[in-house]
Design a protein around this motif. Structure first.
Motif, PDB file in Angstrom:
ATOM      1  N   SER A   6      -3.141  -2.956   8.291  1.00  0.00           N
ATOM      2  CA  SER A   6      -2.475  -1.659   8.112  1.00  0.00           C
ATOM      3  C   SER A   6      -1.769  -1.542   6.761  1.00  0.00           C
ATOM      4  O   SER A   6      -1.261  -0.471   6.425  1.00  0.00           O
ATOM      5  CB  SER A   6      -1.485  -1.421   9.248  1.00  0.00           C
ATOM      6  N   PHE A   7      -1.747  -2.603   5.974  1.00  0.00           N
ATOM      7  CA  PHE A   7      -1.036  -2.591   4.699  1.00  0.00           C
ATOM      8  C   PHE A   7      -1.519  -1.486   3.748  1.00  0.00           C
ATOM      9  O   PHE A   7      -0.686  -0.784   3.157  1.00  0.00           O
ATOM     10  CB  PHE A   7      -1.122  -3.959   4.017  1.00  0.00           C
ATOM     11  N   PRO A   8      -2.838  -1.279   3.585  1.00  0.00           N
ATOM     12  CA  PRO A   8      -3.265  -0.213   2.669  1.00  0.00           C
ATOM     13  C   PRO A   8      -2.763   1.171   3.085  1.00  0.00           C
ATOM     14  O   PRO A   8      -2.390   1.983   2.239  1.00  0.00           O
ATOM     15  CB  PRO A   8      -4.789  -0.272   2.715  1.00  0.00           C
ATOM     16  N   VAL A   9      -2.719   1.428   4.381  1.00  0.00           N
ATOM     17  CA  VAL A   9      -2.233   2.726   4.872  1.00  0.00           C
ATOM     18  C   VAL A   9      -0.732   2.857   4.616  1.00  0.00           C
ATOM     19  O   VAL A   9      -0.261   3.905   4.154  1.00  0.00           O
ATOM     20  CB  VAL A   9      -2.549   2.886   6.376  1.00  0.00           C
ATOM     21  N   ALA A  10       0.006   1.797   4.874  1.00  0.00           N
ATOM     22  CA  ALA A  10       1.450   1.831   4.636  1.00  0.00           C
ATOM     23  C   ALA A  10       1.738   2.006   3.149  1.00  0.00           C
ATOM     24  O   ALA A  10       2.631   2.782   2.770  1.00  0.00           O
ATOM     25  CB  ALA A  10       2.095   0.548   5.161  1.00  0.00           C
ATOM     26  N   PHE A  11       0.999   1.316   2.294  1.00  0.00           N
ATOM     27  CA  PHE A  11       1.187   1.439   0.853  1.00  0.00           C
ATOM     28  C   PHE A  11       0.904   2.874   0.410  1.00  0.00           C
ATOM     29  O   PHE A  11       1.662   3.460  -0.360  1.00  0.00           O
ATOM     30  CB  PHE A  11       0.276   0.460   0.109  1.00  0.00           C
ATOM     31  N   HIS A  12      -0.192   3.428   0.898  1.00  0.00           N
ATOM     32  CA  HIS A  12      -0.552   4.808   0.545  1.00  0.00           C
ATOM     33  C   HIS A  12       0.510   5.790   1.028  1.00  0.00           C
ATOM     34  O   HIS A  12       0.818   6.769   0.346  1.00  0.00           O
ATOM     35  CB  HIS A  12      -1.916   5.163   1.141  1.00  0.00           C
ATOM     36  N   THR A  13       1.095   5.518   2.165  1.00  0.00           N
ATOM     37  CA  THR A  13       2.135   6.393   2.717  1.00  0.00           C
ATOM     38  C   THR A  13       3.365   6.440   1.814  1.00  0.00           C
ATOM     39  O   THR A  13       3.933   7.511   1.601  1.00  0.00           O
ATOM     40  CB  THR A  13       2.544   5.921   4.129  1.00  0.00           C
ATOM     41  N   VAL A  14       3.757   5.303   1.267  1.00  0.00           N
ATOM     42  CA  VAL A  14       4.973   5.287   0.442  1.00  0.00           C
ATOM     43  C   VAL A  14       4.716   5.639  -1.020  1.00  0.00           C
ATOM     44  O   VAL A  14       5.643   6.056  -1.723  1.00  0.00           O
ATOM     45  CB  VAL A  14       5.735   3.940   0.532  1.00  0.00           C
ATOM     46  N   THR A  15       3.472   5.482  -1.497  1.00  0.00           N
ATOM     47  CA  THR A  15       3.195   5.731  -2.917  1.00  0.00           C
ATOM     48  C   THR A  15       2.328   6.958  -3.176  1.00  0.00           C
ATOM     49  O   THR A  15       2.274   7.432  -4.301  1.00  0.00           O
ATOM     50  CB  THR A  15       2.478   4.531  -3.559  1.00  0.00           C
ATOM     51  N   HIS A  16       1.615   7.404  -2.169  1.00  0.00           N
ATOM     52  CA  HIS A  16       0.670   8.519  -2.288  1.00  0.00           C
ATOM     53  C   HIS A  16      -0.489   8.187  -3.229  1.00  0.00           C
ATOM     54  O   HIS A  16      -1.068   9.082  -3.846  1.00  0.00           O
ATOM     55  CB  HIS A  16       1.371   9.809  -2.726  1.00  0.00           C
ATOM     56  N   CYS A  17      -0.788   6.894  -3.358  1.00  0.00           N
ATOM     57  CA  CYS A  17      -1.978   6.484  -4.105  1.00  0.00           C
ATOM     58  C   CYS A  17      -2.536   5.213  -3.457  1.00  0.00           C
ATOM     59  O   CYS A  17      -1.822   4.497  -2.761  1.00  0.00           O
ATOM     60  CB  CYS A  17      -1.674   6.263  -5.582  1.00  0.00           C
ATOM     61  N   ARG A  18      -3.808   4.998  -3.691  1.00  0.00           N
ATOM     62  CA  ARG A  18      -4.450   3.807  -3.143  1.00  0.00           C
ATOM     63  C   ARG A  18      -4.171   2.604  -4.031  1.00  0.00           C
ATOM     64  O   ARG A  18      -4.049   2.737  -5.246  1.00  0.00           O
ATOM     65  CB  ARG A  18      -5.955   4.033  -3.028  1.00  0.00           C
ATOM     66  N   ILE A  19      -4.115   1.439  -3.417  1.00  0.00           N
ATOM     67  CA  ILE A  19      -3.787   0.215  -4.147  1.00  0.00           C
ATOM     68  C   ILE A  19      -4.748  -0.006  -5.304  1.00  0.00           C
ATOM     69  O   ILE A  19      -4.334  -0.293  -6.419  1.00  0.00           O
ATOM     70  CB  ILE A  19      -3.786  -1.007  -3.201  1.00  0.00           C
ATOM     71  N   ARG A  20      -6.018   0.131  -5.058  1.00  0.00           N
ATOM     72  CA  ARG A  20      -7.028  -0.178  -6.081  1.00  0.00           C
ATOM     73  C   ARG A  20      -7.015   0.816  -7.244  1.00  0.00           C
ATOM     74  O   ARG A  20      -7.551   0.535  -8.300  1.00  0.00           O
ATOM     75  CB  ARG A  20      -8.409  -0.230  -5.452  1.00  0.00           C
ATOM     76  N   HIS A  21      -6.405   1.984  -7.056  1.00  0.00           N
ATOM     77  CA  HIS A  21      -6.333   2.993  -8.120  1.00  0.00           C
ATOM     78  C   HIS A  21      -4.948   3.096  -8.738  1.00  0.00           C
ATOM     79  O   HIS A  21      -4.742   3.885  -9.658  1.00  0.00           O
ATOM     80  CB  HIS A  21      -6.757   4.359  -7.576  1.00  0.00           C
ATOM     81  N   ALA A  22      -4.013   2.326  -8.249  1.00  0.00           N
ATOM     82  CA  ALA A  22      -2.627   2.392  -8.728  1.00  0.00           C
ATOM     83  C   ALA A  22      -2.470   1.597 -10.015  1.00  0.00           C
ATOM     84  O   ALA A  22      -3.134   0.581 -10.222  1.00  0.00           O
ATOM     85  CB  ALA A  22      -1.678   1.853  -7.661  1.00  0.00           C
ATOM     86  N   THR A  23      -1.573   2.055 -10.850  1.00  0.00           N
ATOM     87  CA  THR A  23      -1.236   1.314 -12.066  1.00  0.00           C
ATOM     88  C   THR A  23      -0.312   0.151 -11.681  1.00  0.00           C
ATOM     89  O   THR A  23       0.295   0.177 -10.601  1.00  0.00           O
ATOM     90  CB  THR A  23      -0.509   2.216 -13.076  1.00  0.00           C
TER      91      THR A  23
END
Length: 122
Positions: A58-75
């Motif tokens: 569930s980590f990718p979903v939680a990360f996207h929830t708090v940042t509004h971007c996907r991990i692989r596309h984030a700076t």
């Protein structure tokens, strides 16, 4: 249930580690970090492994929830800011603390490359 390197890589945590910690930015160090973390998590009691596997999935979903971007596309800056926010979420603070410590130990304890071994022998 076993936690595999694939599960850990799919979670996006290794990408986060590489962005957040200079010691984990090289491919060999990151590979050793993933191996060590996976092996260590698999030594946990079954109940803890189940919870950790669910948290990793569930980590990718939680990360996207708090940042509004996907991990692989984030700076790298977005990743560091996202991890800081994730450390405020119940449960994920412990997941991040434990996995990051294991990853850093893995990078430190990783087997040296042949080139490093030759240089040390000189």
């Amino acid at each position: 249930m076993r936690i595999t390197e694939r599960t850990l890589n799919s979670s996006g945590l290794p990408v986060c580690w590489a962005a957040a910690y200079a010691a984990l930015s090289s491919a060999p160090a990151l590979r050793e970090a993933v191996r060590h973390t996976t092996a260590s998590l698999n030594r946990m009691p079954a109940g803890y492994r189940w919870v950790m596997a669910a948290a990793l999935r569930s980590f990718p979903v939680a990360f996207h929830t708090v940042t509004h971007c996907r991990i692989r596309h984030a700076t790298p800056g977005e990743i560091r800011a996202g991890l800081a926010r994730m450390r405020d979420l119940p449960g994920y603070a412990d997941v991040l603390r434990a996995t990051t410590a294991l990853a850093l130990y893995g990078a430190l304890d990783g087997a040296p490359s042949r080139a490093q071994t030759r240089e040390a022998a000189r």
